[in-house]
Scaffold this active site. Structure first.
Site, mmCIF file in Angstrom:
data_model
loop_
_atom_site.group_PDB
_atom_site.id
_atom_site.type_symbol
_atom_site.label_atom_id
_atom_site.label_comp_id
_atom_site.label_asym_id
_atom_site.label_seq_id
_atom_site.Cartn_x
_atom_site.Cartn_y
_atom_site.Cartn_z
ATOM 1 N N ASN A 69 0.835 -1.201 0.000
ATOM 2 C CA ASN A 69 0.000 0.000 0.000
ATOM 3 C C ASN A 69 0.866 1.247 0.000
ATOM 4 O O ASN A 69 1.963 1.276 0.542
ATOM 5 C CB ASN A 69 -0.974 -0.006 1.178
ATOM 6 C CG ASN A 69 -0.440 0.734 2.385
ATOM 7 O OD1 ASN A 69 -0.533 1.974 2.462
ATOM 8 N ND2 ASN A 69 0.117 -0.005 3.335
ATOM 9 N N LEU A 73 -1.264 8.013 4.378
ATOM 10 C CA LEU A 73 -1.832 8.611 5.595
ATOM 11 C C LEU A 73 -2.944 9.613 5.300
ATOM 12 O O LEU A 73 -3.002 10.699 5.874
ATOM 13 C CB LEU A 73 -0.731 9.289 6.426
ATOM 14 C CG LEU A 73 0.349 8.365 6.976
ATOM 15 C CD1 LEU A 73 1.490 9.170 7.574
ATOM 16 C CD2 LEU A 73 -0.228 7.420 8.029
ATOM 17 N N ASN A 99 -3.192 6.470 16.456
ATOM 18 C CA ASN A 99 -1.886 6.388 15.815
ATOM 19 C C ASN A 99 -1.552 7.776 15.278
ATOM 20 O O ASN A 99 -2.269 8.311 14.435
ATOM 21 C CB ASN A 99 -1.923 5.349 14.689
ATOM 22 C CG ASN A 99 -0.627 5.262 13.924
ATOM 23 O OD1 ASN A 99 -0.303 6.121 13.096
ATOM 24 N ND2 ASN A 99 0.133 4.212 14.176
ATOM 25 N N CYS A 130 7.524 7.802 9.367
ATOM 26 C CA CYS A 130 7.259 8.880 8.426
ATOM 27 C C CYS A 130 8.539 9.610 8.034
ATOM 28 O O CYS A 130 9.466 9.725 8.831
ATOM 29 C CB CYS A 130 6.296 9.883 9.046
ATOM 30 S SG CYS A 130 4.790 9.117 9.639
ATOM 31 N N LYS A 165 5.874 3.001 17.318
ATOM 32 C CA LYS A 165 5.818 1.985 16.263
ATOM 33 C C LYS A 165 7.076 2.043 15.414
ATOM 34 O O LYS A 165 7.433 3.097 14.881
ATOM 35 C CB LYS A 165 4.574 2.212 15.393
ATOM 36 C CG LYS A 165 4.288 1.079 14.408
ATOM 37 C CD LYS A 165 2.928 1.284 13.749
ATOM 38 C CE LYS A 165 2.533 0.093 12.897
ATOM 39 N NZ LYS A 165 1.178 0.262 12.309
ATOM 40 N N GLY A 244 1.821 -9.759 9.556
ATOM 41 C CA GLY A 244 1.512 -11.078 9.024
ATOM 42 C C GLY A 244 0.680 -11.969 9.912
ATOM 43 O O GLY A 244 0.600 -13.180 9.675
#
Length: 303
Positions: A69, A73, A99, A130, A165, A244
């Site tokens: 993807n 954002l 988030n 980012c 993250k 996953g």
């Protein structure tokens, strides 16, 4: 029946199953399929201080056992979340987590300051994958110094637990994990998507408008397991594992490698009720193995 409760940075979760940002909307989209209150929590789609249009189409590509993807954002900003979505989400009997992303340190700090005021948002997940526009587009999460800078500055204004993250697109994920731990992170979640690309051989062109994007789905699980295991052995703060996870067995593998909780992402697109099935599958596994508490399997991998 085994106890499924876990605690991360002082926050109680009724079970270790959360949803990954970007794959679950704002949660309400899944109300027709599951009881959201049965989840340990859900993480809303990536939010930035200012509205973002996202990338040009096409921005999704299927791959064997996964997808890539490049959505970029797309969202309407922190203030819109506060005005529009927070009133709808604040009364769920589960943990609703935001988030937060940004393109410069100042955006992260201001977004965190605004979200700190929301009583029923118990923590934020800081997405440091980012690109930092002030550092030539280098991702905050790809260099320990950049990661430490953004986390330390957010830590000054955000008074609740902070989950950071991490991206797998680095030479050493443990170096990044140690840096954010030192900067005040209460927990880390990993992994974010793996940098990848897809090509249309007939057109001789990239499939995505951005050429590259982030791969998720079953194919990335071995990478995620390795990153979680390495990080578990490198830091003291709790880990939320993702990447996953398609079923309960995948979730259990992640916990054995050291994750105290897990996030389900791409699997939500395939089966919108998969999260509840994973909760039930973990419970069945614990009973079958004679475990009275889910925390018994965290980091229990026999090596």
């Amino acid at each position: 029946m085994a106890n499924l409760k876990v605690n991360i940075a002082g926050i109680d979760f009724k079970n270790p199953v959360l949803t990954a940002s970007g794959t679950f909307g704002y949660g309400v989209e899944f109300e027709d399929f599951i009881d959201l209150n049965r989840l340990g929590g859900f993480i809303v789609k990536g939010t930035t201080l200012h509205p973002r249009q996202g990338n040009a189409y096409p921005r999704l590509a299927e791959t064997p056992s996964g997808m890539i993807n490049a959505v970029g954002l797309q969202n309407k900003g922190v203030q819109y979340f506060i005005d529009k979505w927070y009133p709808r989400l604040k009364d769920y009997d589960t943990n609703v987590i935001v988030n937060l992303s940004g393109s410069c340190v100042e955006d992260y700090v201001e977004g965190a300051r605004m979200l700190n005021e929301l009583e029923n948002i118990p923590c934020i997940e800081l997405n440091i994958s980012c690109p930092n526009v002030k550092a030539g587009g280098m991702g905050f999460g790809t260099q320990p110094a950049l990661a430490e800078e953004v986390v330390s500055q957010v830590r000054e204004v955000y008074k609740k637990p902070l989950i950071v993250k991490l991206t797998p697109n680095v030479t050493s994920i443990t170096d990044i994990a140690k840096a954010v731990e030192a900067a005040g992170a209460d927990s880390v979640s990993l992994i974010n998507t793996v940098l990848a690309m897809a090509v249309d051989a007939e057109k001789q062109r990239p499939v995505l408008s951005t050429i590259t994007g982030g791969m998720s789905g079953a194919a990335v699980k071995p990478i995620a397991l390795r990153c979680v295991w390495q990080t578990y052995n490198a830091v003291k703060i709790p880990i939320v594992g993702l990447g996953g996870i398609m079923n309960a067995t995948d979730a259990i593998e992640m916990m054995l490698c050291g994750a105290r909780a897990i996030e389900v992402g791409t699997a939500n697109f395939i089966d919108p009720a998969i999260t509840i099935k994973i909760v039930e599958g973990i419970e069945e596994y614990l009973d079958r193995h004679g475990c009275k508490d889910v925390n018994e399997i965290v980091g229990a991998l026999k090596v």
